[in-house]
Design a protein around this motif. Structure first.
Motif, PDB file in Angstrom:
ATOM      1  N   GLU A  92      46.459  33.671  51.431  1.00 21.34           N
ATOM      2  CA  GLU A  92      45.665  33.217  50.290  1.00 21.34           C
ATOM      3  C   GLU A  92      45.002  34.477  49.742  1.00 21.34           C
ATOM      4  N   SER A  94      43.785  35.528  47.011  1.00 21.58           N
ATOM      5  CA  SER A  94      43.062  35.480  45.746  1.00 21.58           C
ATOM      6  C   SER A  94      41.668  36.076  45.804  1.00 21.58           C
ATOM      7  N   SER A  95      41.209  36.437  46.975  1.00 26.34           N
ATOM      8  CA  SER A  95      39.857  36.986  47.110  1.00 26.34           C
ATOM      9  C   SER A  95      39.777  37.770  48.421  1.00 26.34           C
ATOM     10  N   THR A  98      38.356  34.694  52.260  1.00 25.50           N
ATOM     11  CA  THR A  98      38.845  33.316  52.095  1.00 25.50           C
ATOM     12  C   THR A  98      38.757  32.577  53.427  1.00 25.50           C
ATOM     13  N   ASN A 133      43.438  39.832  53.069  1.00 29.22           N
ATOM     14  CA  ASN A 133      41.995  39.732  52.853  1.00 29.22           C
ATOM     15  C   ASN A 133      41.216  40.265  54.045  1.00 29.22           C
ATOM     16  N   HIS A 175      43.474  44.285  47.114  1.00 34.30           N
ATOM     17  CA  HIS A 175      42.345  43.981  46.230  1.00 34.30           C
ATOM     18  C   HIS A 175      41.889  45.188  45.427  1.00 34.30           C
ATOM     19  N   SER A 180      43.252  41.368  43.323  1.00 31.75           N
ATOM     20  CA  SER A 180      43.607  39.993  43.600  1.00 31.75           C
ATOM     21  C   SER A 180      44.442  39.413  42.470  1.00 31.75           C
ATOM     22  N   GLN A 181      44.187  39.865  41.272  1.00 30.50           N
ATOM     23  CA  GLN A 181      44.948  39.339  40.132  1.00 30.50           C
ATOM     24  C   GLN A 181      45.996  40.345  39.675  1.00 30.50           C
ATOM     25  N   PHE A 455      51.915  37.772  44.969  1.00 32.43           N
ATOM     26  CA  PHE A 455      51.878  37.854  43.514  1.00 32.43           C
ATOM     27  C   PHE A 455      53.219  37.540  42.869  1.00 32.43           C
ATOM     28  N   VAL A 458      52.869  34.962  40.353  1.00 30.29           N
ATOM     29  CA  VAL A 458      52.116  35.464  39.200  1.00 30.29           C
ATOM     30  C   VAL A 458      53.025  36.288  38.301  1.00 30.29           C
TER      31      VAL A 458
END
Lengths: 469, 454
Positions: A92, A94-95, A98, A133, A175, A180-181, A455, A458
């Protein structure tokens, strides 16, 4: 009516069958108990999935299945302290924190990797969140009850909760440097940042815990007491601080290993297993003093910068310095021959048979908090057992049968070739797939695939958007 | 077990101490009283082997030791020919994820003129790490694209390409086109479909395109070869043909001077490759990888194509396959009559070649054939068996002394000869072990260990 009766009878027969399928008597084996030495020409009796007797010429209960293990070696089922089999997703990403996600939600009982692990004598896997993460998700300890299709049937009931942390290149790349994005610029980009992410998470967790503790006291006398705001991430941080969740931290370099020990000491967290820990050998005395343990590769190195200054003698140095050490796979290939991976500690550092085998049995069991149930052949323990054609530390040893809770889940001679329990109707029946090999360090939670796992979707979305534009 | 271990460690320490002041040195050496596995002529118990310069000058039970020879007592020890790994990227890569240290993959699909020998770093950290496993010789391969370049066979000791190169053993690498099956990928591993393709392309069409491309390249190479031959046989009055390095690099294969190493794994690709090399009349050819060779072992045997198989330490190629297929693949092929050698496919862990061989042995190939597949087998395939692959008089001194079966996990290599050099038993892994086993023993006043009270 008749049909109903048949069903009832069948049902009863099934129930009886299940009960007896957890009874077995293994005869004349060389038993590698791990904790109580090696016993030759010994019988092991299993009743209801539990080891009930160990000795010579045991009396066979009526109707019990007997396995003649003359000339063969019986050892406890192998415990893999770092695995990503039986998971439908891993990271996960995204941050940087988590803590709230859990692998419990993504257990995949259909993965053929479970059977392949069984075929290497592995009965328990610690299925872990990825290493994107700093504080990743919670892990899930499973037993390899392959063939069950309800994820809950695979869980190692009673196993303590554990959580994945990660230091070094993976979180800083995921990160800080890529983001993350996908764009980069989110702390941490350095090992300094990693420490501060940890410290602020622990500090916030501590304050959260204290505010709830204060509230619990307050509410007893003050009916108007207002509870703090619930936060699922902080709940997990608080449970780590309370010692209810064991920390398993992806790490490589000696400096970052030392850093985490300092942080944990400051927050009173005492139980820590460093995963991979290629440079743990450099701070072995510090690990021993802290009571930290290590779960390492037998010989993986050089696939990235932070494992360049590694040595295959890592496990031996750690063991000789009094650090509780296990050897894990982190791979759907390596987990099929962990007995061979453990044996490498004899080439690289001359560990004894018991020391080498302890690193894939009782030691990982201790690291997962399940040592009262598995990891050695002792009366009262779960009958998770693996039978080998020769001493399991020999390169020529062939795993022949594997039992979980006394039930046979792998038999080299009688199992069919195709052991899949789910075949996608849209896939061609049997098609060539890329092999996982020893070179695929990247395909663990370590490297480049991380990025795709994280990703890929994404990127694909972005691409298709730009295409439609 | 423990006693033996102590003995081994003492032995190891003795040689290490001796070696610490020594460089790798050629000279005259006699290994006495050892169990000698010649591979070509059986096992000699209590035998002696004499090395002079880069060659073995005597092997046997009753051997006269030349005066001045350095004696190495091999009592209770084993001597084996150095192992050959028939497929690695050793020396071409230093750190996997650091692009600057990877020299396996040049830009372009058609780069047969890229020469691995040029980019093999003689000082790669992994080279000493590897040779301590008894692997003395490897094929290092370029990769990527249809024709990634030329692989080279090298010894794992030397300071220049010239010192390392084995014979003139080079192989032109061809990555045979594969039809994408579109099967689901289980867990990790396996590639993903390319990004940004828009509509998914038809695997059949893609495959046809790739095969057409290969044939077009080969047609051109053959034409180029004919033009070159026509010109060189009578250059007078002719215009010198334009130089095309890619085409030029394929010529040695076309005229039968160089082996074509066809990288091929899946069953359909193997069958297509058999047909293709027959149609193209490739004179010297080996297949490499061949992970589904067991499915078509008879066809490979019938075609008489030697195979460099591996790694064994790999998952099966299909979800439906028996769990141990990668272990047993080579044994099934050998039983069908295919000539086989073993490749680890590794870079920094080529040291696991003996373990690949051990698994192959256990799962059907047998110990003797497995040993052959990492020694004389590949030496014969590449025409270097006059010098390498077994222990007999006149051969190059590529050999090692071990305390047991070199495929067994616990075995240690105690003495190592490459090209007649007595190579020190040293590597970074061993150095770190020595430094860190008792890290603080040299410190007079201990520093408090963690936590230090931040």
């Amino acid at each position: 009516m008749k049909i109903k009766l048949y069903i009832t009878v069948l049902g009863l027969a099934f129930v009886c069958n299940t009960a007896t399928s957890q009874d077995v008597l293994i005869r004349h084996a060389t038993v590698l108990t791990i904790t109580k030495g090696t016993m030759t020409n010994t019988d092991v009796l299993v009743r209801d999935g539990i080891i009930s007797e160990i000795g010579t010429n045991l009396r066979a209960p009526r109707g019990i299945e007997e396995v003649d293990a003359t000339g063969k070696f019986l050892m406890p089922g192998i415990v893999d302290a770092h695995s990503h089999i039986a998971l439908s997703s891993v990271n996960e990403g995204s941050s940087p924190v988590t803590a709230e996600v859990t692998m419990e939600d993504v257990t995949d009982p259909y993965d053929i990797g479970i059977y392949r692990a069984l075929a290497g004598g592995v009965t328990t896997s610690h299925t872990m969140h990825g290493s994107a993460n700093v504080i990743g998700g919670q892990n899930e300890t499973i037993k390899h009850r392959y063939g069950k299709t309800d994820p809950d049937d695979l869980r190692f009931l009673g196993a303590p909760r554990t959580i994945k942390f990660a230091l070094g290149e993976n979180p800083t790349r995921s990160h800080g440097r890529r983001g993350s994005q996908g764009g980069g610029g989110i702390v941490p980009a350095t090992r300094m940042g990693v420490e501060q992410v940890l410290r602020s998470s622990f500090e916030n967790g501590k304050r959260y815990m204290e505010s709830w503790d204060a509230y619990e006291i307050d509410v007893k006398t003050n009916p108007r007491a207002v509870s703090p705001e619930y936060n699922d991430r902080m709940e997990i941080m608080a449970d780590i601080l309370r010692g209810e969740i064991l920390v398993h931290c992806h790490s490589y370099r000696a400096d970052e290993i030392a850093m985490l020990m300092r942080v944990l000491a400051d927050f009173g967290v005492t139980k820590i297993t460093f995963q991979h820990a290629n440079e743990a050998f450099k701070v072995a005395p510090e690990l021993a003093a802290f009571g930290a343990s290590a779960s390492v590769f037998a010989d993986w190195w050089s696939y990235k910068m932070e494992v360049y200054y590694s040595t295959a003698y890592n496990a031996a140095i750690l063991m000789r310095n009094g650090v509780l050490t296990s050897i894990n796979s982190d791979s759907g290939e390596l987990n099929r021959h962990l007995y061979h991976e453990a044996a490498k500690s004899q080439r690289y550092g001359g560990l004894t048979d018991d020391e080498a085998l302890s690193m894939i049995t009782i030691n990982p069991a201790i690291q997962l908090g399940i040592q009262d149930r598995v990891g050695s052949i002792e009366i009262g323990k779960d009958a998770d057992l693996a039978l080998y054609s020769a001493h399991p530390l020999s390169v020529y040893a062939i795993p022949e049968q594997t039992f979980v809770d006394g039930k046979k889940y792998f038999d080299r001679t009688t199992d069919p070739d195709d052991m899949r329990i789910q075949v996608s109707p849209t896939a061609s029946f049997s098609s060539y797939e890329t092999q996982i090999t020893g070179k695929d360090h990247f395909h663990g939670d370590n490297e480049i695939l991380d990025f795709e796992e994280l990703f890929g979707v994404v990127l694909e979305t972005t691409t298709s958007t730009s295409t439609s534009n | 077990m423990n006693l033996l271990l102590t003995f081994i460690l003492a032995f190891l320490t003795l040689f290490q101490q001796q070696d610490q002041e020594q460089k790798a040195r050629q000279g005259t050496y006699a290994i006495t009283n050892a169990r000698i596995e010649t591979v070509s002529d059986g096992t000699i118990e209590n035998g002696t082997i004499v090395i002079q310069g880069d060659r073995i000058i005597a092997v046997g039970k009753n051997v006269t030791i030349p005066p001045g020879a350095e004696i190495i007592d091999g009592t209770g020890m084993h001597v084996y020919p150095g192992m050959i790994d028939s497929g690695t990227s050793l020396g071409l890569t230093e750190i996997g994820s650091v692009a600057e240290t990877n020299d396996t993959n040049e830009i372009g699909e058609i780069t047969p003129h890229m020469d691995a020998l040029t980019a093999i770093n003689p000082n790669a950290t992994a080279i000493p790490v590897t040779r301590l496993s008894g692997v003395t010789t490897v094929i290092a391969e370029p990769s990527g694209g249809l024709l990634p370049g030329t692989a080279a066979m090298v010894n794992l000791f030397g300071y220049t390409a010239e010192q390392m190169q084995v014979g003139n053993a080079k192989m032109l690498v061809l990555q045979f086109p594969v039809k994408r099956t579109g099967g689901g990928r289980g867990g990790f591993g396996g590639g993903r479909g390319g990004f940004g393709n828009g509509a998914a392309s038809d695997p059949d069409e893609e495959y046809k395109k790739a095969l057409d491309k290969l044939n077009e390249v080969w047609d051109r190479a053959e034409l180029y070869n004919r033009i070159e031959e026509a010109y060189t046989s009578s250059p007078q009055g002719k215009v010198r043909p334009v130089y095309a390095p890619e085409m030029d690099a394929i010529r040695p294969v076309l005229i039968g001077e160089r082996t074509l190493m066809v990288k091929v794994d899946s069953e359909p690709a193997i069958l297509a490759a058999i047909t293709w090399v027959k149609e193209r009349k490739i004179q010297k050819v080996v297949f490499s990888g061949v992970s589904e060779g067991w499915r078509v072992a008879d066809k490979l045997a019938e075609a008489g194509i030697s195979c460099l198989v591996g790694p064994m330490l790999a998952t099966p190629t299909r979800g439906s396959d028996r769990y141990d297929r990668a272990y047993s693949n080579i044994g099934i092929m050998a039983d069908a009559g295919v000539k086989v050698a073993i490749r680890s496919g590794e870079s920094e862990n080529v040291r696991n070649l003996p373990f690949n061989a051990g698994f192959a042995a256990a799962y059907g190939l047998g110990k003797e054939a497995a040993l052959r597949a990492v020694t004389l087998g590949p030496a014969e395939m590449f025409g270097i068996d006059k010098d390498f692959g077994s222990l007999s008089v006149g051969k190059k001194a590529n050999l090692f002394i071990s305390d047991g079966d070199p495929f067994e996990t616990a075995t240690n290599i105690l003495v190592l000869f490459i090209d007649g050099f007595n190579v020190p038993i040293e590597s970074r892994h061993l150095d770190l072990y020595k430094e860190f086993l008792n890290r603080d023993e040299g410190r007079l006043k201990p520093v408090e260990v963690l936590p230090a009270g931040n």
